[in-house]
Motif scaffolding. Structure first.
Motif, mmCIF file in Angstrom:
data_model
loop_
_atom_site.group_PDB
_atom_site.id
_atom_site.type_symbol
_atom_site.label_atom_id
_atom_site.label_comp_id
_atom_site.label_asym_id
_atom_site.label_seq_id
_atom_site.Cartn_x
_atom_site.Cartn_y
_atom_site.Cartn_z
ATOM 1 N N PHE A 856 -4.519 -31.248 -21.708
ATOM 2 C CA PHE A 856 -4.362 -29.844 -22.095
ATOM 3 C C PHE A 856 -5.359 -28.960 -21.340
ATOM 4 O O PHE A 856 -4.980 -27.920 -20.779
ATOM 5 N N GLU A 857 -6.619 -29.378 -21.296
ATOM 6 C CA GLU A 857 -7.643 -28.575 -20.626
ATOM 7 C C GLU A 857 -7.396 -28.501 -19.118
ATOM 8 O O GLU A 857 -7.605 -27.460 -18.496
ATOM 9 N N ASN A 858 -6.933 -29.616 -18.520
ATOM 10 C CA ASN A 858 -6.639 -29.616 -17.087
ATOM 11 C C ASN A 858 -5.485 -28.672 -16.757
ATOM 12 O O ASN A 858 -5.498 -27.968 -15.746
ATOM 13 N N ALA A 859 -4.457 -28.674 -17.637
ATOM 14 C CA ALA A 859 -3.327 -27.766 -17.425
ATOM 15 C C ALA A 859 -3.786 -26.321 -17.506
ATOM 16 O O ALA A 859 -3.356 -25.470 -16.714
ATOM 17 N N LYS A 860 -4.659 -26.023 -18.449
ATOM 18 C CA LYS A 860 -5.188 -24.663 -18.587
ATOM 19 C C LYS A 860 -5.926 -24.251 -17.312
ATOM 20 O O LYS A 860 -5.721 -23.148 -16.792
ATOM 21 N N LYS A 861 -6.758 -25.158 -16.789
ATOM 22 C CA LYS A 861 -7.498 -24.849 -15.561
ATOM 23 C C LYS A 861 -6.539 -24.610 -14.392
ATOM 24 O O LYS A 861 -6.745 -23.701 -13.583
ATOM 25 N N THR A 862 -5.498 -25.433 -14.321
ATOM 26 C CA THR A 862 -4.520 -25.281 -13.241
ATOM 27 C C THR A 862 -3.818 -23.933 -13.319
ATOM 28 O O THR A 862 -3.687 -23.225 -12.315
#
Length: 931
Positions: A856-862
């Motif tokens: 979830f956090e990686n998707a947000k950063k992307t």
């Protein structure tokens, strides 16, 4: 013998100057001083350049001169497999920790980091953020590990053995039969046909681990490596990093020598190919020659001669294609490089079933015309002008070049010794050399293409073409052209791009600004709305888009076939008194292009120009509204081509399956049926002219969006003159909702061939939703997270597929608000049930909010990172302004996208996913045999 003392001083000076000019012409070209290029003692070559397009990012690439051509017989495919294994653990990044790290900083496999194996090289690419502490350092450390410190574990070999096997099976069922046959004939006598990069299935299934390690130890050497780093950073600091990680890697001398040469043909080669997967009839003529390195002034000048020759002859071929009764419908003269030693020049002609012999004869006639009479000075002057316009545009746009384009250029320098002297220096050479290039040089170069060396002739078609000629028949046609009474080509004076009427224009009566966006909104007296967004993202380029509701939804049932394909017909039209081809002779397509668009729900005119042709772009906008001219023959030719294409594509055994899915997707609505011969025969010239005039007769409800490198005060008078002169009738109009809706219930579409090897599986999840900005970003979140989860579980953990993906396919606002989401994969037949079960597990995990929070956090950063990149992109702004206006959403929402991204919770995504991933999806399964 004449004594030197007898030679006059004047003659001596002339000889010295002549000798000096020849030396200068053959000197190697300088390296652009903004590029730091060097070689460490171990032989590794590096290139470093600072560039802020895009900001806060760097493009990293490591290229190893080790592709499939370097493999031994028992290693076929292992260069490719090694590229996969490289991401499975190294000294500084054990197991899959490099994937985990890249994901943690918002990078995705495929879009931000990837690798590729070719015949001659293997490349590893990373787009890394430079505003995250340590990211650039870690990216470069990983690339240094690739050269010497890969773990190469038994576990990684077995994992990638399965994945590469899946990739090869997918390749074998995707129609590579023709490609393999073509390359085998083209490259006959060389090592290339025996070393296709995908490899040999039996080798992949049975290789010993040491076979891969041997390839790695033999070829992954510093002296065999090129490192390219371009981006938003301090060049000195980057050099310190690469010196630390790369300069001390020990080098092992490479003793093996590979012959990359394709031998000259000793006779004419011929390939006649007919297959059910072919939907076109094409004749190609190819000629091999030695690769010319663009590394000296002399060679650079020779390359200009080649470019001018191609351009001149291409324009002659285009005159045939654009004529009222064309013998062939498309033609190309060009070249391509293959490997380190080979260049192939080629002609390609696309033919119709009824005009095969006639088309081939006309093609050979144009060749004979050029050989017998040569080209003329008018053609050369026009070509030089186009060449110089493009070169000057390149300079103006050079400050906007992306980092990846520089990396591509540096890789060509590393592999092929191509010049990297900079655009400004190239323009200087162009201005110096163009006046010196004579007509005789152009004629001589064209003659060398035709008369020197044996050729490879290829002709291909669908199986229903019974009159496809063999080589002897082609030669007879060629000889008939040679013996025909051919006249010299005559250039005609080109008409100017102009409007033959007085434009009254109208004033801007209202101006406003959209807060914190840099967008201005104008309303003209004639009612047209114009949005302006001046930017410095790309120098010397202006894009525009215009839209009005209506499209071919307005057409009644009789007019519908014509209206649906009207954009295609209008693309063939002349512009006022200016022939379509004459426009291209005066203005290169990359510098000026304006064209009409008619979609299901909207009409418009789109395009772009460089600053030099800004007013010409506005002239074309006006002309596209009112003065596109096409006669009955143009429409009839278009119909004939579409019918030919339909008949050809219907030879494919998969045709009925594709047609059925196309129609069932929208519940066999009369306006969504697959267009067939009967459908195309309903297209008429009268209806095309009438519908074109109707769609553009009232400009009041059009909105225009201009984005790019312009000054508002300079573009305002052009807006008032040309857009202000567009006519209005004050009619009230919108699109018509014909109730075309997608299939809502589960349905299986199965296509199965005999003895299938592999399958393609696609699921369409379609549904209705409130199409808000936040909901669209929920779909983007789901795409990113689910794609990563599927890759991790189905490919990386279970090794069941080569490729699997999840993607938000489409969203609509009108006539109803919908979404389409796709999950797709390719696998061997034996894995189908296992893969489907894994997909089910992954989707359930997502719906139940049962996945790692770092996803979830990686998707947000992307998403946040991609948004920052989008904010510096002209096309993004143009589409966004147009879409927001159409959707009735405030443009100021662009300022809150980061807040929207941050506001979306895991729970919201789970709830949304439960709605998306129901059991009522369309399931497309293709089980395919080897082709």
């Amino acid at each position: 013998m004449k004594s030197w003392s007898k030679i006059s001083i004047k003659s001596l000076v002339f000889l010295i100057l002549l000798f000096k000019s020849q030396i200068t012409l053959s000197n190697e070209l300088p390296v652009d001083p903004s590029i730091q290029k060097g070689t460490f003692e171990n032989g590794l070559t590096y290139y470093i350049k600072e560039n802020t397009k895009p900001e806060n990012k760097a493009e990293l690439r490591l290229v190893i001169k080790a592709g499939s051509m370097m493999e031994e017989e028992h290693q076929k495919g292992l260069a490719h497999l090694l590229e996969h294994v490289a991401f499975n653990g190294s000294k500084n990044f054990p197991k899959n920790s490099i994937d985990e790290y890249f994901n943690s900083i918002g990078l995705n496999l495929g879009s931000h980091f990837n690798a590729f194996t070719g015949f001659d090289t293997t490349s590893y690419n990373i787009e890394i953020p430079t505003d995250i502490d340590g990211a650039l350092d870690k990216g470069l450390l990983f690339l240094s590990d690739i050269i010497r410190n890969l773990d190469l574990t038994d576990e990684s070999f077995e994992k990638e053995r399965k994945i590469v096997e899946e990739e090869i099976l997918s390749d074998l069922t995707s129609g590579i039969k023709y490609r393999d046959l073509f390359l085998t004939r083209l490259l006959d006598g060389s090592r290339y046909p025996k070393r296709f990069p995908r490899g040999d299935l039996e080798v992949i299934r049975n290789f010993e681990y040491d076979d891969v390690k041997d390839f790695y130890n033999d070829w992954y050497q510093p002296e065999n490596a090129g490192l390219f780093i371009v981006g938003d950073f301090d060049k000195k600091k980057v050099f310190q990093i690469i010196e630390k990680y790369f300069s001390n890697i020990q080098n092992k001398t490479i003793t093996k020598q590979i012959d990359f040469t394709v031998p000259d043909y000793t006779e004419e080669k011929f390939l006649r190919y007919q297959d059910e997967k072919e939907d076109r009839i094409e004749l190609s003529i190819l000629k091999r020659k030695d690769f010319l390195k663009i590394n000296t002034k002399e060679n650079y000048r020779s390359n200009i001669v080649k470019s001018l020759t191609y351009d001149i002859f291409q324009k002659r071929l285009d005159e045939v294609s654009y004529s009222n009764d064309p013998e062939f419908i498309k033609s190309v003269i060009s070249d391509f490089d293959f490997g380190q030693s080979n260049n192939f020049e080629y002609f390609l002609v696309r033919l119709t079933k009824e005009n095969i012999e006639r088309g081939i004869k006309r093609f050979y006639t144009e060749i004979e015309r050029a050989i017998k009479f040569g080209f003329n000075l008018t053609e050369l002057d026009e070509a030089k002008n186009r060449f110089l316009i493009s070169a000057e545009d390149n300079l103006l746009e050079s400050k906007s070049r992306t980092s990846v384009s520089y990396v591509d250029e540096f890789e060509r320098n590393f592999n092929y010794d191509e010049m990297i002297s900079g655009i400004e220096y190239e323009l200087k050479l162009n201005r110096e050399f163009l006046p010196t290039i004579s007509l005789s040089e152009i004629n001589q170069y064209f003659s060398s293409i035709i008369n020197e060396g044996y050729k490879f002739i290829e002709i291909k078609s669908p199986p229903n073409v019974e009159n496809l000629p063999n080589l002897d028949q082609i030669k007879i046609i060629q000889n008939s052209a040679k013996n025909a009474d051919i006249k010299p080509y005559e250039s005609v004076k080109l008409n100017k791009l102009q409007i033959n009427e007085d434009l009254k224009g109208s004033k801007i009566i209202k101006k406003s600004r959209v807060p914190y966006t840099g967008v201005q909104k104008f309303v003209l007296e004639n009612g047209v709305t114009v949005y302006l967004k001046p930017t410095d993202f790309e120098e010397n380029v202006i894009y525009f888009q215009s839209r009005s509701n209506g499209g071919y939804s307005i057409a009644d049932n009789d007019t519908f076939p014509t209206a649906k394909y009207l954009s295609n017909i209008l693309s063939l039209a002349d512009i006022g008194s200016l022939k379509k081809l004459d426009l291209r002779k005066q203005y290169p397509r990359k510098s000026l292009n304006v064209y009409p668009i008619i979609t299901q729900l909207q009409d418009g005119v789109d395009g772009y120009s460089t600053s030099q042709f800004l007013e010409e772009m506005f002239i074309l906008i006006y002309q596209n509204f009112y003065n596109l001219n096409f006669d009955k023959e143009v429409v009839e030719q278009f119909k004939d081509r579409q019918i030919d294409q339909y008949i050809n594509s219907s030879q494919d055994p998969q045709f009925e399956f594709n047609k059925n899915f196309y129609e069932e997707y929208y519940n066999k609505h009369p306006r969504s049926l697959y267009p067939d011969k009967e459908f195309f025969e309903k297209i008429t010239h009268e209806k095309a002219v009438s519908f074109y005039k109707d769609r553009f007769e009232d400009a009041k409800d059009f909105i225009f969006v201009f984005v790019g490198d312009f000054e508002v005060d300079k573009i305002e008078p052009l807006i008032e003159k040309y857009i202000g002169s567009l006519k209005i009738t004050n009619r009230e109009e919108s699109f018509v909702d014909h109730k075309i809706r997608f299939q809502e219930n589960y349905k299986l579409f199965l296509y199965e061939e005999e003895n299938p090897l592999n399958l393609n599986h696609i699921r369409f999840y379609n549904g209705y939703f409130k199409n808000t900005l936040k909901n669209r970003f929920k779909l983007y979140y789901i795409e990113d997270i689910l794609d990563s989860m599927l890759m991790d579980q189905v490919r990386e953990e279970k090794n069941l597929v080569y490729s699997i993906s999840a993607s938000s396919y489409d969203t609509t606002k009108y006539p109803v608000e919908t979404y389409s989401f796709i999950v797709s994969y390719a696998s061997s037949i034996k894995n189908e049930e296992k893969v489907n079960e894994e997909i089910k597990q992954v989707i359930n995990k997502f719906i139940n909010n049962d996945y790692e929070n770092n996803k979830f956090e990686n998707a947000k950063k992307t998403l946040l990172s991609e948004h920052l990149v989008n904010l510096k992109d002209n096309i993004f702004w143009m589409d966004l302004i147009s879409q927001y206006h159409s959707y009735g959403e405030p443009i100021t929402r662009i300022n809150y996208i980061d807040e929207i991204i941050n506001s979306i919770s895991r729970k919201e995504l789970s709830t949304f996913a439960e709605k998306v991933f129901n059991e009522d999806y369309l399931n497309i399964v293709e089980k395919l045999k080897e082709k």
